[in-house]
Scaffold this active site. Structure first.
Site, PDB file in Angstrom:
ATOM      1  N   LEU A  41       0.839  -1.179   0.000  1.00 56.56           N
ATOM      2  CA  LEU A  41       0.000   0.000   0.000  1.00 56.56           C
ATOM      3  C   LEU A  41       0.884   1.242   0.000  1.00 56.56           C
ATOM      4  O   LEU A  41       1.799   1.361   0.817  1.00 56.56           O
ATOM      5  CB  LEU A  41      -0.914   0.016   1.225  1.00 56.56           C
ATOM      6  CG  LEU A  41      -1.773  -1.237   1.458  1.00 56.56           C
ATOM      7  CD1 LEU A  41      -2.621  -1.062   2.720  1.00 56.56           C
ATOM      8  CD2 LEU A  41      -2.652  -1.539   0.258  1.00 56.56           C
ATOM      9  N   CYS A  42       0.634   2.169  -0.912  1.00 57.58           N
ATOM     10  CA  CYS A  42       1.435   3.376  -1.061  1.00 57.58           C
ATOM     11  C   CYS A  42       2.896   2.994  -1.315  1.00 57.58           C
ATOM     12  O   CYS A  42       3.177   2.242  -2.239  1.00 57.58           O
ATOM     13  CB  CYS A  42       1.268   4.277   0.165  1.00 57.58           C
ATOM     14  SG  CYS A  42       1.886   5.952  -0.096  1.00 57.58           S
ATOM     15  N   THR A  43       3.834   3.422  -0.480  1.00 57.37           N
ATOM     16  CA  THR A  43       5.236   3.088  -0.722  1.00 57.37           C
ATOM     17  C   THR A  43       5.584   1.663  -0.293  1.00 57.37           C
ATOM     18  O   THR A  43       6.738   1.250  -0.410  1.00 57.37           O
ATOM     19  CB  THR A  43       6.174   4.075   0.000  1.00 57.37           C
ATOM     20  OG1 THR A  43       5.934   4.001   1.411  1.00 57.37           O
ATOM     21  CG2 THR A  43       5.936   5.495  -0.483  1.00 57.37           C
TER      22      THR A  43
END
Length: 311
Positions: free
Chosen positions: A91-93
């Site tokens: 998730l995200c980075t």
């Protein structure tokens, strides 16, 4: 925190709307210690890195300065679980962590747009996209922010049907569900606040050619105008010259590479279209008030990683 909450809440609502315990989740950290978000909010976790069940899904949630949080124990855990055939996502980075573990080699993936420049330099075997989320086999990734909602709604729809996913979206007051075909960034006209087709075309050309900048004359020719017309267009709508706007785009990419990769300053300069390191340093200082060499000391605090698993 937003990416994390947007992953958990659709699962909770799926249970509530169905009246059944369709999903459960466990929060973990590397040591079992509480995890703090970049906004300072801390979460207690259930355990350290566990041995997961064959049908579990592991999700790694990352934030600012994910490189510092990507530790050897975490990478070893992910590789071990991947060898057992688990579905694993970032998730995200968090996608950076998966890529460092080698779990995205030969796969399509996405990551927050701010991290894309560094990701592309570090992981050439990953087919990076600009999508809101990507599902490639048993590998998942999201662009961050509310894109976790879109991924979870897709998984809920695949598991239990569109009706339940739509009911969850209604509870979230999420009226525009995005697919893996949607781009994570606003359109160029929306970003610059100007709806002019030729201006958008030129800026798109600039953004696609940061390593080998195109001359204003060529940009103007490809847009079907003179160089003088191009200059007037930028002055009228953006209050700057085409050359200045192009320079700001290149320096923004350079800053991302300096903050997110271990590339040398010389290689960063070359990757952003600067043939001379001294010229790069001069332009960088004029834009950001510091030198490229000092910029690396200004990175934010490291995030933490968490794993969630649906039943």
């Amino acid at each position: 925190m937003l990416s994390f909450a947007c992953a958990i809440e659709p699962l909770r609502l799926a249970n509530r709307m169905s009246g059944q315990p369709l999903y459960d989740w466990t929060l973990t950290s590397e040591t079992g210690a509480p995890v703090a978000c970049s906004n300072g909010v801390a979460f207690a976790v259930d355990s350290d890195l566990p041995v997961l069940g064959r049908d579990d899904v592991a999700l790694v949630c990352g934030g600012i300065d994910v490189q510092a949080a990507t530790t050897k124990p975490l990478l070893n855990w992910l590789r071990r679980e991947a060898r057992r055939g688990l579905t694993i996502g970032g998730l995200c980075t968090g996608a950076y962590v998966l890529a460092r573990a080698g779990l995205l080699d030969g796969k399509r993936a996405t990551i927050h747009w701010e991290n894309q420049d560094g990701f592309e330099e570090d992981f050439t075997d990953v087919a990076l996209t600009h999508s809101v989320f990507v599902i490639d086999g048993n590998r998942l990734s999201t662009a961050g922010g509310t894109s976790s909602i879109d991924l979870m709604l897709k998984l809920i729809a695949d598991d239990y049907g569109d009706d339940l996913a739509n009911a969850v979206a209604d509870q979230l007051i999420y009226s525009s569900i995005r697919t893996d075909g949607d781009s994570q960034r606003l359109s160029i006209p929306t970003r610059i606040g100007v709806r002019h087709p030729k201006l958008g075309q030129v800026i798109r050309q600039m953004e696609s050619n940061l390593e080998d900048p195109i001359s204003p004359a060529q940009l103007a020719q490809e847009a079907g105008m003179s160089t003088r017309q191009l200059e007037r267009l930028f002055r009228r709508y953006l209050k700057r010259s085409p050359k200045r706007h192009y320079m700001e785009l290149r320096l923004s990419k350079a800053r991302n590479l300096l903050m997110q990769t271990d590339m040398s300053v010389i290689n960063v300069a070359l990757a952003c279209g600067f043939a001379s390191p001294s010229h790069f340093s001069k332009c960088y200082r004029a834009q950001y008030g510091t030198t490229p060499y000092r910029e690396r000391g200004t990175q934010g605090a490291a995030p933490t990683a968490e794993a969630a698993r649906p039943e």
